[in-house]
Design an enzyme around this catalytic site. Structure first.
Site, mmCIF file in Angstrom:
data_model
loop_
_atom_site.group_PDB
_atom_site.id
_atom_site.type_symbol
_atom_site.label_atom_id
_atom_site.label_comp_id
_atom_site.label_asym_id
_atom_site.label_seq_id
_atom_site.Cartn_x
_atom_site.Cartn_y
_atom_site.Cartn_z
ATOM 1 N N GLU A 3 0.832 -1.218 0.000
ATOM 2 C CA GLU A 3 0.000 0.000 0.000
ATOM 3 C C GLU A 3 0.862 1.262 0.000
ATOM 4 O O GLU A 3 0.544 2.247 -0.663
ATOM 5 C CB GLU A 3 -0.950 -0.030 1.211
ATOM 6 C CG GLU A 3 -2.029 -1.092 1.059
ATOM 7 C CD GLU A 3 -2.774 -1.372 2.358
ATOM 8 O OE1 GLU A 3 -2.119 -1.619 3.390
ATOM 9 O OE2 GLU A 3 -4.024 -1.344 2.346
ATOM 10 N N GLU A 39 -3.408 -9.681 3.892
ATOM 11 C CA GLU A 39 -4.185 -9.413 5.121
ATOM 12 C C GLU A 39 -5.230 -10.487 5.389
ATOM 13 O O GLU A 39 -5.550 -10.798 6.537
ATOM 14 C CB GLU A 39 -4.881 -8.043 5.020
ATOM 15 C CG GLU A 39 -3.952 -6.845 5.162
ATOM 16 C CD GLU A 39 -3.360 -6.355 3.856
ATOM 17 O OE1 GLU A 39 -3.373 -7.122 2.875
ATOM 18 O OE2 GLU A 39 -2.880 -5.205 3.832
#
Ligand code: CO8
Length: 260
Positions: free
Chosen positions: A114, A134
């Site tokens: 990210e 995740e």
């Protein structure tokens, strides 16, 4: 300014910012997030800096994600606050007046992927691996990955990466548009520096306005974005470098940029 977990090195108009927690694969703990926010706030205001190269210390990782040990005990309100804090930081990077190049020297996972996606350009070592794992921790990407990843690679590929948690190697990342270019690991920093210096040597008003046209324009309906582009195009004609660039072309000489 000295930092606990960051190293900064300036070479001309280019700053190399290294996230320096190699023992934890440069994962982003609260201190590192705070320091990055402070460093980018200062760099954004520093007229001597044109381009920032962001990388990770050691040979193994760019950033292996948010620090899982710091995240594990959070309650929902704290987790939301951490998500907002990093989202703010990544927007600070995305909308920075500087050009930010991610030199991805190894794992760029979760918050690391990210972070790289908030940069303007991503260069990856052949050994790099990127992903949004995740799901394997029972959470979703919370640092704008659900939004930046599909904008880069398309909805289908983004969902596949987030739903399976599988990593992609650098070659595949380049193929799907997640990174701009893959280079041999030992050449990563020299390729990043050469690109940084090339951009730092361009007329800076045009550099800034290209970044603004793309980043702000992509958030608008296309007709408004095209109007916006025309406004910024017009603004270039207020710069000394527009006059110099066009005059130099017509006089068949090299331009001497004034706003570099
Ligand atoms: N957080 C904390 N520590 C980490 C992390 C991490 N993300 N990644 C690696 N480390 C640590 C390991 O615990 C280990 O520490 P120690 O030596 O003390 O045991 C050290 O770094 C070296 O790691 P490994 O021994 O695991 O090295 P390997 O080569 O065996 O494996 C991997 C490398 C595959 C990268 C492996 O470390 C791994 O899977 N790491 C986790 C990757 C991951 O899941 N990242 C996503 C994290 S979640 C996230 O980023 C979400 C952010 C959004 C949060 C929203 C708000 C709350």
């Amino acid at each position: 300014m000295t930092y606990q977990n960051l190293l900064l090195e300036q070479s001309g108009n280019v700053i190399t910012l290294t996230i320096n927690r190699p023992k934890a694969l440069n994962s982003l703990n609260p201190v590192t997030l705070q320091e990055l926010e402070q460093a980018f706030t200062e760099l954004n205001a520093d007229g001597s800096v044109k381009v920032v190269i962001l990388t990770g210390a050691g040979e193994k990782a760019f950033v292996a994600g948010g620090d899982i040990s710091a995240m594990q005990p959070l309650d929902p309100m704290q987790a939301r606050a951490v998500a907002r804090q990093a989202q703010r930081l990544f927007s600070l990077i995305e909308y920075s007046p500087k050009i930010v190049i991610a030199a991805i020297n190894g794992y760029a996972l979760g918050g690391g992927c990210e972070l790289a996606m908030s940069c303007d350009i991503r260069l990856a070592a052949e050994t790099a691996k990127l992903g949004q794992p995740e799901i394997n921790l029972g959470i979703i990407p919370g640092w704008a990955g659900t939004q930046r990843l599909p904008r880069l690679v398309g909805k289908g590929r983004a969902k596949e990466m987030m739903l399976t948690g599988d990593m992609v190697d650098a070659e595949k990342a380049e193929k799907i548009g997640l990174v701009n270019q893959t280079v041999p690991a030992q050449e990563l920093m020299s390729v990043a520096m050469a690109m940084a210096q090339k951009i730092a040597g361009k007329p800076q008003v045009a550099v800034r306005l290209i970044k603004e046209a793309v980043d702000n324009g992509l958030e608008m309906p296309v007709d408004k974005a095209i109007d916006y582009e025309a406004e910024l195009f017009g603004l270039c004609f207020a710069s000394r470098d527009q006059k110099e660039g066009m005059t130099a072309f017509l006089e068949k000489r090299k331009a001497q940029w004034k706003d570099c």
